[in-house]
Design a protein around this motif. Structure first.
Motif, PDB file in Angstrom:
ATOM      1  N   ASP A 128       0.793  -1.233   0.000  1.00  0.00           N
ATOM      2  CA  ASP A 128       0.000   0.000   0.000  1.00  0.00           C
ATOM      3  C   ASP A 128       0.822   1.278   0.000  1.00  0.00           C
ATOM      4  O   ASP A 128       0.367   2.311  -0.489  1.00  0.00           O
ATOM      5  N   PHE A 140      -8.557   5.997  -0.042  1.00  0.00           N
ATOM      6  CA  PHE A 140      -8.053   4.645   0.179  1.00  0.00           C
ATOM      7  C   PHE A 140      -8.022   4.334   1.673  1.00  0.00           C
ATOM      8  O   PHE A 140      -8.348   3.226   2.100  1.00  0.00           O
ATOM      9  N   ILE A 153      -6.977  -3.358  -4.961  1.00  0.00           N
ATOM     10  CA  ILE A 153      -5.691  -2.721  -4.701  1.00  0.00           C
ATOM     11  C   ILE A 153      -4.962  -2.447  -6.009  1.00  0.00           C
ATOM     12  O   ILE A 153      -4.353  -1.385  -6.203  1.00  0.00           O
ATOM     13  N   SER A 154      -5.027  -3.406  -6.944  1.00  0.00           N
ATOM     14  CA  SER A 154      -4.326  -3.250  -8.215  1.00  0.00           C
ATOM     15  C   SER A 154      -4.878  -2.099  -9.045  1.00  0.00           C
ATOM     16  O   SER A 154      -4.130  -1.415  -9.754  1.00  0.00           O
ATOM     17  N   LEU A 161       1.459   2.686  -3.641  1.00  0.00           N
ATOM     18  CA  LEU A 161       0.385   2.930  -4.595  1.00  0.00           C
ATOM     19  C   LEU A 161       0.401   4.352  -5.172  1.00  0.00           C
ATOM     20  O   LEU A 161       0.187   4.530  -6.377  1.00  0.00           O
ATOM     21  N   ALA A 211      -6.990   0.460  -7.793  1.00  0.00           N
ATOM     22  CA  ALA A 211      -7.523   1.554  -6.974  1.00  0.00           C
ATOM     23  C   ALA A 211      -7.138   2.919  -7.521  1.00  0.00           C
ATOM     24  O   ALA A 211      -7.975   3.823  -7.622  1.00  0.00           O
ATOM     25  N   PRO A 234      -3.116   0.209   5.680  1.00  0.00           N
ATOM     26  CA  PRO A 234      -3.531   0.912   4.457  1.00  0.00           C
ATOM     27  C   PRO A 234      -4.138   2.290   4.702  1.00  0.00           C
ATOM     28  O   PRO A 234      -4.246   3.083   3.770  1.00  0.00           O
TER      29      PRO A 234
END
Length: 415
Positions: A38, A266, A245-246, A41, A248, A159
């Motif tokens: 996380d 998030f 997650i991939s 990202l 977002a 996260p």
């Protein structure tokens, strides 16, 4: 072990450690996995640009590579920890994690970065296997579900802050600084574990490290109907999480143009899962693992069905999307910890191997499912909504098989 004793007594070994610190340390070990995903990202776009990755979907491989290493290596740590104990394999994995994180910060190419991410996942696999194993060594039944919920609460809190930490690191430097920060945090946890984590595997419970013993341990896991079905159901649910997650950043930035608010949005989703994990820890002792998780799973599927139907009708306003997604994530916190505890409950005699198989299947399988969902991103919410509904429907079918068609049963007595 008597349940009341497990609840009140500190964990005993060469170092006395109280229950609160024990849970905190196990949670910190699990949280390193969330941190590894996380915190980066917000930097995926910059990372891809710096290393010459033109396809936006291909940037997701930074997450996928870590998950592959993390999932596959768990199969090795389980039998090793059942033979040599929990501490040694854990400390080895933590050293690999720290070294790979530092190396990733200086990766000269995208291929080298992916290789180091796989290696980082290999190191992190030890933290997942040993964290679940030590909890199962000490607790069972609803108490294990309660402790796992508290651990998941901390795990889900990462996260909430990790994307903001990543974005803050980029204010003071480039994306490599994120990996340096990751290594520093992991080093601190390594020192904590080195001096405070007791050896929870009793000498009489150690298993021989032989092919026959390993195959036998894997057989216990794969031939137990309840453990197998709940493991596969957890895999499907984790696939939905990995899929989000991939993709977002693409959803919040590309669809809804909320790049500046991405870390906050998030964090809200992760915070809801942390809150639900905490409420699960307070309720599971009285209500039971199956009643809470079965009800949440059915609710999860219904919300996802509505989300999918609306996405097929056209674009969904952001407030409605966020409401539906938040409802899904809240119920996730009642499913994950309980499903893990139910799957591990009949396998205490092979806890390390069981945790390894469970972690391998749920992480690697969930990662593959999540990658398929993420790669299907087409600029709309339909692939994600469809993926969420599909995995929840599959999970319901698997749970029905595990419970012989009867949901909401009471198996363990109230705490």
């Amino acid at each position: 072990m008597d349940e009341s004793a497990a609840r009140e007594e500190p964990v005993r070994s060469q170092v006395a450690i109280g229950k609160a610190e024990f849970i905190g340390l196990a949670a910190a070990l699990m949280a390193l996995n969330a941190l590894a995903v996380d915190i980066m990202l917000p930097a995926l776009q910059q990372m891809g640009a710096a290393l010459g990755v033109s396809d936006e979907n291909h940037r997701q491989f930074v997450v996928t590579a870590y998950i592959i290493g993390f999932g596959a290596a768990q199969l090795f740590y389980g039998p090793i920890s059942d033979r040599f104990g929990r501490r040694g394999p854990l400390l080895f994995g933590l050293v690999v994690y720290v070294g790979a994180a530092l190396g990733a910060g200086f990766a000269p190419s995208f291929a080298a970065l992916l290789l180091l991410r796989v290696l980082q996942g290999v190191g992190a696999a030890a933290t997942r296997v040993i964290a679940v194993s030590v909890v199962r060594d000490v607790f069972g039944g609803r108490q294990m579900a309660e402790v796992m919920s508290l651990i998941m609460m901390v795990f889900m809190a990462i996260p909430v802050i990790a994307p903001s930490l990543g974005q803050a690191a980029m204010i003071f430097g480039d994306w490599p600084l994120i990996f340096v920060l990751m290594a520093v945090v992991a080093l601190a946890v390594t020192v904590w574990a080195m001096f405070r984590l007791p050896e929870t595997l009793a000498p009489e419970n150690r298993r021989a490290l032989s092919l026959r013993s390993i195959v036998q341990g894997f057989g216990y896991v794969l031939t137990n109907r309840v453990a197998l079905c709940y493991m596969l159901a957890t895999t499907a649910i984790f696939g939905a999480l990995f899929g989000f997650i991939s993709s977002a950043q693409q959803i919040y930035v590309d669809i809804y143009d909320m790049g500046a608010l991405f870390p906050l949005l998030f964090a809200v989703g992760a915070g809801l899962m942390a809150i639900s994990s905490f409420t699960n820890s307070r309720l599971v002792g009285r209500i039971g693992m199956r009643r809470l998780s079965h009800g949440a799973l059915l609710g999860f599927m219904c919300v996802n069905a509505l989300w999918l139907a609306l996405s097929l009708m056209g674009s969904i306003p952001f407030p409605l999307f966020f409401l539906l997604f938040s409802l899904s994530m809240f119920q996730f916190g009642w499913v994950g910890p309980n499903f893990n505890a139910i799957a591990m409950e009949p396998l205490g005699h092979v806890a390390g191997t069981a945790a390894a198989v469970l972690g391998f299947v749920t992480t690697l399988g969930g990662g593959i499912v999540g990658a398929l969902i993420g790669q299907a991103f087409n600029g709309t919410l339909t692939p994600l909504a469809g993926g969420y509904f599909a995995v929840s429907a599959v999970s319901v079918i698997l749970v029905l098989i595990a419970e012989r068609g009867r949901l909401f049963r009471t198996v363990n007595p109230p705490v």
